[in-house]
Design an enzyme around this catalytic site. Structure first.
Site, PDB file in Angstrom:
ATOM      1  N   TYR A 173      23.927 -40.372 -11.951  1.00 47.53           N
ATOM      2  CA  TYR A 173      24.921 -40.678 -11.340  1.00 47.53           C
ATOM      3  C   TYR A 173      24.584 -41.740 -10.050  1.00 47.53           C
ATOM      4  O   TYR A 173      24.125 -41.250  -9.129  1.00 47.53           O
ATOM      5  CB  TYR A 173      26.194 -39.718 -10.699  1.00 47.53           C
TER       6      TYR A 173
ATOM      7  N   LYS B 141      26.043 -42.677 -15.233  1.00 45.31           N
ATOM      8  CA  LYS B 141      27.216 -43.025 -14.631  1.00 45.31           C
ATOM      9  C   LYS B 141      26.787 -43.976 -13.763  1.00 45.31           C
ATOM     10  O   LYS B 141      26.452 -43.804 -12.612  1.00 45.31           O
ATOM     11  CB  LYS B 141      28.302 -42.150 -14.086  1.00 45.31           C
TER      12      LYS B 141
END
Length: 215
Positions: free
Chosen positions: A54, A82
């Site tokens: 992330y 992400k």
């Protein structure tokens, strides 16, 4: 912020029976890319769970460079990333470098760029706006997959005002307030995040009404 703590939290998550863990980059500490690589590699090797990288550079001031993501994607249980950098060039470069790894997926984390990212080859999105407008967010993806590209782009355009409205308050105050307005009791934000002012609530209510999320 530390590898030890991230490993421990991942162990607790695995014991709780979660399907995967999303691991944000550390913050405050100005780590090198090699230190970031070792951080994620150690976490991945400590668990049997799938691990999602992330990157939210605007919040942490630290980023995973595409070359580092390319290396991490070769670790078996690091399955996705992400990308919330808001930098589509960054997203495309990660896609280019990992395109031959069928078991690794790039996910868009900036809600205003879902359609553009799908056009570039991402597998999907992790969208904060989906808490408030799930059907609209899903429409961007569903219509894109169906080949209805103009309709997917239109769904993206309809979603953008809600994403821009995040600037009305400290995240996630706007999402919480929007959920309250549509009838979902999401509770209050933890301090120090406060609530919206009356003027900000009025602006948000207008946006939700225009989006047909409120009558």
């Amino acid at each position: 912020m530390t590898t030890r703590d991230a490993v421990r939290l991942t162990e607790l998550a695995e014991q709780a029976g979660v399907d995967a863990v999303s691991v944000l980059t550390p913050y405050f500490i100005s780590l090198t890319q090699e230190e970031l690589y070792r951080h994620y590699k150690t976490i991945a090797e400590s668990t049997s769970l799938p691990v999602i990288l992330y990157d939210n550079k605007p919040k942490t001031n630290l980023t995973l460079k595409p070359t580092t993501v390319e290396r991490l994607a070769q670790i078996k249980n690091i399955i996705a990333m992400k990308d919330s950098t808001g930098d589509l060039t960054n997203t495309v470069e990660i896609l280019r470098r990992t395109r031959h790894q069928d078991d690794f997926h790039v996910l868009m984390g900036r809600d205003s760029l879902i359609f553009a990212a799908l056009c570039s080859g991402v597998s999907g999105a992790v969208a904060a706006c989906a808490n408030v407008a799930p059907r609209l967010v899903a429409d961007i993806y569903d219509k894109f997959i169906a080949g209805e590209y103009l309709a997917a782009r239109e769904a993206q355009f309809e979603l953008v005002p809600l994403r821009i409205a995040f600037s009305l308050g400290s995240f996630p105050a706007v999402i919480k307030e929007a959920l309250h307005m549509i009838g979902v009791d999401a509770g209050a934000c933890k301090l120090p995040t406060g609530t919206l002012t009356d003027d900000e609530r009025t602006q948000l209510r207008t946006i939700l009404t225009q989006m047909k999320l409120l009558q």
